[in-house]
Design a protein around this motif. Sequence first.
Motif, mmCIF file in Angstrom:
data_model
loop_
_atom_site.group_PDB
_atom_site.id
_atom_site.type_symbol
_atom_site.label_atom_id
_atom_site.label_comp_id
_atom_site.label_asym_id
_atom_site.label_seq_id
_atom_site.Cartn_x
_atom_site.Cartn_y
_atom_site.Cartn_z
ATOM 1 N N LEU A 198 7.159 -7.635 10.733
ATOM 2 C CA LEU A 198 6.368 -8.735 10.205
ATOM 3 C C LEU A 198 4.875 -8.385 10.238
ATOM 4 N N LEU A 199 4.451 -7.698 11.300
ATOM 5 C CA LEU A 199 3.057 -7.263 11.405
ATOM 6 C C LEU A 199 2.666 -6.300 10.284
ATOM 7 N N GLU A 200 3.672 -5.616 9.702
ATOM 8 C CA GLU A 200 3.401 -4.697 8.603
ATOM 9 C C GLU A 200 2.844 -5.437 7.378
ATOM 10 N N ARG A 201 3.070 -6.752 7.315
ATOM 11 C CA ARG A 201 2.553 -7.536 6.180
ATOM 12 C C ARG A 201 1.039 -7.723 6.260
ATOM 13 N N LEU A 202 0.483 -7.539 7.451
ATOM 14 C CA LEU A 202 -0.930 -7.809 7.657
ATOM 15 C C LEU A 202 -1.784 -6.600 7.302
ATOM 16 N N SER A 203 -3.042 -6.854 6.965
ATOM 17 C CA SER A 203 -3.987 -5.751 6.793
ATOM 18 C C SER A 203 -4.252 -5.151 8.174
ATOM 19 N N PRO A 204 -4.750 -3.909 8.241
ATOM 20 C CA PRO A 204 -5.044 -3.322 9.552
ATOM 21 C C PRO A 204 -5.958 -4.185 10.417
ATOM 22 N N LEU A 205 -6.993 -4.805 9.807
ATOM 23 C CA LEU A 205 -7.901 -5.660 10.585
ATOM 24 C C LEU A 205 -7.197 -6.923 11.072
ATOM 25 N N GLU A 206 -6.420 -7.559 10.201
ATOM 26 C CA GLU A 206 -5.672 -8.754 10.605
ATOM 27 C C GLU A 206 -4.714 -8.420 11.741
ATOM 28 N N ARG A 207 -4.074 -7.285 11.612
ATOM 29 C CA ARG A 207 -3.094 -6.877 12.629
ATOM 30 C C ARG A 207 -3.776 -6.664 13.981
ATOM 31 N N ALA A 208 -4.909 -5.969 13.972
ATOM 32 C CA ALA A 208 -5.628 -5.716 15.218
ATOM 33 C C ALA A 208 -6.114 -7.009 15.853
ATOM 34 N N TYR A 226 0.483 0.700 20.306
ATOM 35 C CA TYR A 226 1.848 0.676 19.760
ATOM 36 C C TYR A 226 2.054 -0.535 18.860
ATOM 37 N N ARG A 227 1.540 -1.676 19.250
ATOM 38 C CA ARG A 227 1.725 -2.878 18.432
ATOM 39 C C ARG A 227 0.934 -2.803 17.120
ATOM 40 N N ILE A 228 -0.185 -2.107 17.143
ATOM 41 C CA ILE A 228 -0.953 -1.939 15.907
ATOM 42 C C ILE A 228 -0.292 -0.898 15.004
ATOM 43 N N LEU A 229 0.274 0.148 15.599
ATOM 44 C CA LEU A 229 0.766 1.295 14.819
ATOM 45 C C LEU A 229 2.284 1.317 14.609
ATOM 46 N N GLY A 230 3.057 0.733 15.519
ATOM 47 C CA GLY A 230 4.510 0.794 15.394
ATOM 48 C C GLY A 230 5.070 2.182 15.603
ATOM 49 N N ILE A 287 -6.742 1.431 14.205
ATOM 50 C CA ILE A 287 -6.989 0.904 12.858
ATOM 51 C C ILE A 287 -7.145 2.053 11.868
ATOM 52 N N ASP A 288 -7.927 3.065 12.242
ATOM 53 C CA ASP A 288 -8.130 4.226 11.363
ATOM 54 C C ASP A 288 -6.813 4.958 11.096
ATOM 55 N N VAL A 289 -6.015 5.135 12.136
ATOM 56 C CA VAL A 289 -4.719 5.822 11.993
ATOM 57 C C VAL A 289 -3.792 5.007 11.103
ATOM 58 N N LEU A 290 -3.787 3.689 11.307
ATOM 59 C CA LEU A 290 -2.907 2.818 10.515
ATOM 60 C C LEU A 290 -3.254 2.882 9.037
ATOM 61 N N ARG A 291 -4.538 2.929 8.719
ATOM 62 C CA ARG A 291 -4.944 2.983 7.310
ATOM 63 C C ARG A 291 -4.386 4.221 6.616
ATOM 64 N N SER A 292 -4.404 5.358 7.284
ATOM 65 C CA SER A 292 -3.843 6.569 6.681
ATOM 66 C C SER A 292 -2.322 6.544 6.711
ATOM 67 N N PRO A 295 14.306 2.316 4.010
ATOM 68 C CA PRO A 295 13.614 1.343 4.860
ATOM 69 C C PRO A 295 12.829 2.041 5.970
ATOM 70 N N TRP A 296 11.638 1.508 6.275
ATOM 71 C CA TRP A 296 10.825 2.026 7.370
ATOM 72 C C TRP A 296 10.928 1.087 8.569
ATOM 73 N N PHE A 297 11.291 1.635 9.737
ATOM 74 C CA PHE A 297 11.304 0.856 10.975
ATOM 75 C C PHE A 297 10.315 1.467 11.964
ATOM 76 N N PRO A 298 9.820 0.670 12.899
ATOM 77 C CA PRO A 298 8.974 1.225 13.964
ATOM 78 C C PRO A 298 9.766 2.225 14.812
ATOM 79 N N GLU A 299 9.052 3.080 15.513
ATOM 80 C CA GLU A 299 9.734 3.987 16.452
ATOM 81 C C GLU A 299 10.273 3.158 17.617
#
Length: 304
Positions: free
Chosen positions: A109-119, A19-23, A62-67, A78-82
């Motif tokens: 704020l985590l949305e600013r990070l790349s998928p790898l940085e976020r993970a 959830y924290r990686i994907l929102g 990570i794969d899901v977040l990239r897509s 505006p996009w918010f997490p679920e």
Amino acid sequence: MSEVEEFEELRPLLFSIAYRILGSVAEAEDAVQETWLRFAASSTRPASTKAYLSAAVTRISIDVLRSARVRREEYVGPWFPEPLLNDPYQDPARAVELADSVSMAALLLLERLSPLERAVFVLREVFGFGFGEVASAVGRSEAACRQLLVRARRHMADGRPRFEADRQERQELATRFFDALKDGDMGGLQELLAADVQLVGDGGGKAPQFARAVVGAQNVARLLTAVVPRLAHLDVSAEPHEINGQPGAVYRDRDGRVLQTVVLDILDGRIQTIRAVLNPDKLGHMGPVADAWALDRELKRARR
């Protein structure tokens, strides 16, 4: 302990990582399910089930977040997490990190990070995994993970969300806010808002929403006291609830279906941001969803 029992014991942790990686609650649940399928299909038992499953759910996320990033670029408004009503994973030793990291402000704020940085940030900073485990999970060297973490920390520090330390004070202020809202008390409402407060809605083009953020205590108080009491006349009710670790409410229609969630960011005794999630695609995990467009039409008819 059987495979199923081991997995079920770790399910709350796996969901919380995803959830924290994907929102997204739905995508996190799917990632956990895919992790189980891979675990069940494996012919060998890992030395550490926790490390294996955490790495698997991280890679899947990570794969899901990239897509998902591509879809979010085309998102309407505006996009918010679920909204997350309850985080299933609890660890007293990391309670502060877990609470801070699940707030809407932190997830944005985590949305600013790349998928790898976020993970890397989620595994290391939030859940306290060792660098060896983090490196294994994201498929990078420990040195590379340390660099990813440095960059992630820098991005997060630039806009680190801060909230009232006293949880009881936050809840009391939130109670006063929703009471004033229910009574249509514009003056009482305005006193609780920061001068530069923002009201922002996420409808994703699938529910009525503001064209842009409403800014300023007077503007926000005026809009809320004009709309919310009218919704109450249509038997829309607010159910106080902690959402993403912050005070908020779930609004339901006369049939108990979810219309929206509202979350308050509180700092220095004032409400700084009000975030409403109305996109029906983001509310389904909480139960049947209301027809916001039908309520909007009913509201307009009542005005005439």
